[in-house]
Design a protein around this motif. Sequence first.
Motif, PDB file in Angstrom:
ATOM      1  N   TYR A   1      31.247  30.796  80.566  1.00  0.00           N
ATOM      2  CA  TYR A   1      30.679  31.024  79.234  1.00  0.00           C
ATOM      3  C   TYR A   1      29.664  32.163  79.301  1.00  0.00           C
ATOM      4  O   TYR A   1      28.755  32.144  80.141  1.00  0.00           O
ATOM      5  CB  TYR A   1      29.966  29.765  78.716  1.00  0.00           C
TER       6      TYR A   1
ATOM      7  N   GLU B   1      34.086  32.027  75.878  1.00  0.00           N
ATOM      8  CA  GLU B   1      34.547  31.286  77.047  1.00  0.00           C
ATOM      9  C   GLU B   1      35.761  31.999  77.623  1.00  0.00           C
ATOM     10  O   GLU B   1      36.737  32.233  76.901  1.00  0.00           O
ATOM     11  CB  GLU B   1      34.905  29.853  76.627  1.00  0.00           C
TER      12      GLU B   1
ATOM     13  N   HIS C   1      31.802  28.794  70.055  1.00  0.00           N
ATOM     14  CA  HIS C   1      32.335  29.714  71.050  1.00  0.00           C
ATOM     15  C   HIS C   1      33.798  30.017  70.789  1.00  0.00           C
ATOM     16  O   HIS C   1      34.491  29.273  70.115  1.00  0.00           O
ATOM     17  CB  HIS C   1      32.115  29.216  72.479  1.00  0.00           C
TER      18      HIS C   1
HETATM   19 FE   LIG Z   1      35.938  25.718  74.800  1.00  0.00          FE
END
Ligand SMILES: [Fe+2]
Length: 187
Positions: free
Chosen positions: A132, A142, A94
């Motif tokens: 997220y 995120e 992410h």
């Molecule tokens: Fe993170």
Amino acid sequence: MQSPGTPKGINHLVLNVCDIDASHQFWTEVIGFRQVGELEPTPGRREGVKMRFYSGDNDGQTHHHDLALVEKNTLPPPDKGEWGPFASTSAINHIAITFPDREAWLARLEHVRTMGVKFDSRVNHGMTHSLYIRDPNGYGVELVYDLPREVWQGDIDAALNYVEILPTEGAEALEDKKDVPVFGQRV
Ligand SMILES: [Fe+2]
């Protein structure tokens, strides 16, 4: 003691994406970045290359680029399964995007939901409050605002390990607590 020439942080990130127009729409309309440039093909070089550059807003200042996208049609299709930081099979786990404060972050969360983007997970960490979601390539994104340094600097590891899972649907998905635990505080 610091080692010589210690880096300050990450300057920018370049993502390979399946469809640059779909990713452009996500990173501008959903997340709020602004396109600041585009790679110009030159004769004999970069033919067929599609690359665009994006900046956030840093106290009213534009960065040369925080993010760039390169179109790569040969990428594997996005992972459509349940997303989680330990379930993702994507090479990109992410990418965390910082918002300047709690108010901006909450406004963006509301906007993201209005755009019909699924909230995959909402978590209060000890050092950030986080949402997220996924970009069109299945990369986790995120959205965070940082809690004050005094909250986590006393024990960063404990703050990193702190996880409070929050609702992802309904009015509760847009609620944010102001009272937060402080780490490393002697009692
Ligand atoms: Fe993170």
